[in-house]
Design a protein around this motif. Structure first.
Motif, short mmCIF file in Angstrom:
data_model
loop_
_atom_site.label_atom_id
_atom_site.label_comp_id
_atom_site.label_asym_id
_atom_site.label_seq_id
_atom_site.Cartn_x
_atom_site.Cartn_y
_atom_site.Cartn_z
N PRO A 1 0.83 -1.22 0.00
CA PRO A 1 0.00 0.00 0.00
C PRO A 1 0.85 1.26 0.00
N ARG A 2 2.03 1.16 0.62
CA ARG A 2 2.91 2.32 0.67
C ARG A 2 3.30 2.77 -0.72
N TRP A 3 3.70 1.83 -1.58
CA TRP A 3 4.14 2.20 -2.92
C TRP A 3 2.95 2.55 -3.80
N GLN A 4 1.82 1.90 -3.60
CA GLN A 4 0.63 2.29 -4.37
C GLN A 4 0.27 3.74 -4.09
N LYS A 5 0.38 4.13 -2.83
CA LYS A 5 0.08 5.51 -2.46
C LYS A 5 1.08 6.46 -3.09
N GLN A 6 2.36 6.06 -3.09
CA GLN A 6 3.39 6.94 -3.63
C GLN A 6 3.18 7.20 -5.11
N PHE A 7 2.70 6.19 -5.84
CA PHE A 7 2.55 6.33 -7.29
C PHE A 7 1.10 6.54 -7.72
N ALA A 8 0.26 6.92 -6.79
CA ALA A 8 -1.16 7.12 -7.11
C ALA A 8 -1.37 8.22 -8.13
N HIS A 9 -0.37 9.10 -8.26
CA HIS A 9 -0.52 10.24 -9.18
C HIS A 9 -0.23 9.85 -10.63
N ALA A 10 0.31 8.67 -10.89
CA ALA A 10 0.75 8.30 -12.24
C ALA A 10 -0.37 8.38 -13.28
N PRO A 11 -1.57 7.85 -13.01
CA PRO A 11 -2.63 7.97 -14.03
C PRO A 11 -2.96 9.42 -14.35
N ALA A 12 -2.95 10.29 -13.34
CA ALA A 12 -3.25 11.70 -13.58
C ALA A 12 -2.17 12.34 -14.44
N ARG A 13 -0.92 11.90 -14.26
CA ARG A 13 0.17 12.42 -15.11
C ARG A 13 -0.09 12.06 -16.57
N LEU A 14 -0.48 10.82 -16.81
CA LEU A 14 -0.75 10.39 -18.18
C LEU A 14 -1.97 11.10 -18.75
N ALA A 15 -2.93 11.40 -17.91
CA ALA A 15 -4.18 12.02 -18.37
C ALA A 15 -4.03 13.52 -18.60
N ASN A 16 -3.01 14.13 -18.04
CA ASN A 16 -2.83 15.58 -18.12
C ASN A 16 -2.37 15.99 -19.52
N GLN A 17 -3.18 16.77 -20.22
CA GLN A 17 -2.85 17.16 -21.58
C GLN A 17 -1.65 18.09 -21.65
N ASN A 18 -1.32 18.75 -20.58
CA ASN A 18 -0.19 19.68 -20.57
C ASN A 18 1.11 19.02 -20.11
N ASP A 19 1.07 17.73 -19.88
CA ASP A 19 2.23 16.97 -19.42
C ASP A 19 2.77 16.14 -20.57
N ASP A 20 4.08 15.97 -20.63
CA ASP A 20 4.70 15.17 -21.69
C ASP A 20 4.73 13.68 -21.39
N ALA A 21 4.23 13.28 -20.22
CA ALA A 21 4.38 11.88 -19.79
C ALA A 21 3.75 10.90 -20.77
N LEU A 22 2.56 11.19 -21.30
CA LEU A 22 1.87 10.22 -22.14
C LEU A 22 2.61 9.97 -23.44
N VAL A 23 3.09 11.03 -24.12
CA VAL A 23 3.79 10.82 -25.39
C VAL A 23 5.11 10.09 -25.17
N LEU A 24 5.81 10.40 -24.07
CA LEU A 24 7.06 9.71 -23.76
C LEU A 24 6.80 8.26 -23.37
N PHE A 25 5.76 8.03 -22.59
CA PHE A 25 5.37 6.68 -22.20
C PHE A 25 5.04 5.86 -23.45
N GLY A 26 4.30 6.47 -24.38
CA GLY A 26 3.98 5.77 -25.62
C GLY A 26 5.22 5.41 -26.42
N TYR A 27 6.19 6.31 -26.46
CA TYR A 27 7.45 6.04 -27.18
C TYR A 27 8.20 4.88 -26.53
#
Length: 403
Positions: A77-103
């Motif tokens: 649960p500790r690590w799940q909590k730490q990375f709980a923000h990851a989906p929001a990073r991918l969903a954020n249109q102003n963040d580069d995470a999704l295009v880099l993740f796709g690459y």
């Protein structure tokens, strides 16, 4: 903390590791099929898609997992909590995470590697190419300088190839492919070796009387808690992303068009800003994706590699502008600028989904693609048919689905 040394023996193995056939993502096969379904097509002549849907990136990641279903009992649960923000990073249109993740996902699938490895940059750098650690590691994959040089990452005065998403990702994929083969295809052992060094893991296996086929990674002796926690973090992050499927707001935000990235050559004497402006791309975003090439101290006497959208001719590239900078143009305008390939279709609306209560498995289908077709959670599909997350679907099998 990043002790990833490479010996002469590993260097020899790296030379042997590049002969495996790459696995096709199949995304390019969908391009230009609309209106020409009856014509025979040569897949090798079809252009690669220049854009794709964010949900298709997510689907490709899920389909490439070695362990497609989360083991809740083995997840901290500790690590799940730490990375709980990851989906929001991918969903954020102003963040580069999704295009880099796709690459990164695409590069791993081309190399026939588990997409669990695409989570390493989340843990290492938060998918930020410019990330630097006070201890020395830098870039998406947080290589130390010695490891970077050992894996053919360009390093010179004024140019740090660790900050190049292209150079560092290709080096990481080569290294992970070697480790994956060295440890019998066990992604956990390969990940531990990536963190601690392959010889520490080999020594742990010898001490425990294990080998790559019967190893219990969590029980290997002689490895630091940091290395064991590294694997736990990746598994927890995979679980977080799996659970994101149950978050309608996240999945809706992923339902957008993003550019497909590839390596380009930035000519000597040309700045990133000049190169981007010539192609009507957002110079700030291209520079953000390429901190190695954007540095003021970069030598101008030699070309370097640049990560940018697939189609970037030095002419009017309005369609790519729309894809790269979605905030400046509504999604409907992007779609009108360039017909979306089949690989970039969003999840069908409820009215368009098939209404059958039975589905016959076709070649190449997975529980994820079938569940997505019928608009149901993959967990529900597996449960409805009494299947485990590791089940292999055979063509011709009939599954129950919800209508």
């Amino acid at each position: 903390m990043r002790r990833r040394s490479t010996s002469l023996a590993l260097g020899i193995m790296l030379g042997l590791a590049g002969t495996a056939n790459a696995q096709s993502l199949g995304a390019g096969l969908s391009q230009n099929l609309a209106g020409a379904a009856a014509l025979p097509l040569d897949a090798s002549t079809l252009p690669a898609p220049s854009v794709r849907n964010g949900q298709d990136i997510f689907a490709s990641f899920r389909e490439g997992l070695a362990e497609p279903t989360c083991d809740a009992e083995a997840t901290s649960p500790r690590w799940q909590k730490q990375f709980a923000h990851a989906p929001a990073r991918l969903a954020n249109q102003n963040d580069d995470a999704l295009v880099l993740f796709g690459y990164v996902v695409e590069e791993l699938r081309k190399a026939s590697l588990p997409t669990e490895f695409a989570l390493i940059p989340f843990v290492e750098s938060g998918y930020r190419p410019s990330a630097r650690s006070a201890a020395g590691p830098a870039g998406l994959w947080q290589f130390i300088a010695t490891t970077a040089r050992n894996h053919r990452v360009p390093m010179s005065e004024g140019y740090d190839g660790r900050l190049s998403a292209v150079d560092s990702t290709q080096a990481a994929v080569r290294y992970l492919k070697t480790l994956h083969g060295m440890f019998g295809g066990d992604w956990r052992l390969a990940t531990m070796a990536y963190n601690a060094g392959e010889y520490r893991v080999l020594q742990g296996l010898r001490k425990a009387g294990m080998n790559a086929t019967n190893a219990v990674p969590a029980e290997l002796p002689g490895l630091s808690p940091v290395t064991h926690a590294y694997v736990e973090k990746l598994h927890a992050l995979a679980c977080v992303l799996e659970n994101a499927e149950e978050q309608p707001s996240v999945m809706a935000s992923l339902d957008r068009t993003v550019p497909v990235l590839k390596s380009h050559t930035l000519p000597a004497g040309t700045s990133v800003q000049q190169w981007a402006a010539q192609r009507s791309l957002d110079p700030a975003r291209i520079a953000r994706l390429n901190p190695a090439a954007s540095g003021r101290g970069r030598p101008q006497s030699a070309p370097v590699r640049l990560l940018a959208p697939v189609n970037t001719p030095a002419v009017d590239a309005s369609a790519m502008v729309a894809s790269l900078d979605e905030a400046a143009m509504p999604a409907v305008a992007v779609a009108s600028a360039q017909p979306a390939p089949a690989a970039a279709r969003s999840v069908a609306s409820a009215a368009d989904r098939p209404r059958n209560r039975r589905h016959t498995v076709r070649n190449g289908e997975s529980p994820w693609t079938i569940a997505r077709r019928y608009g149901m959670p993959v967990k529900a599909l597996l449960s409805l048919n009494g299947l485990s997350g590791k089940a292999v679907l055979k063509p011709g099998a009939v599954l129950r689905v919800e209508d």
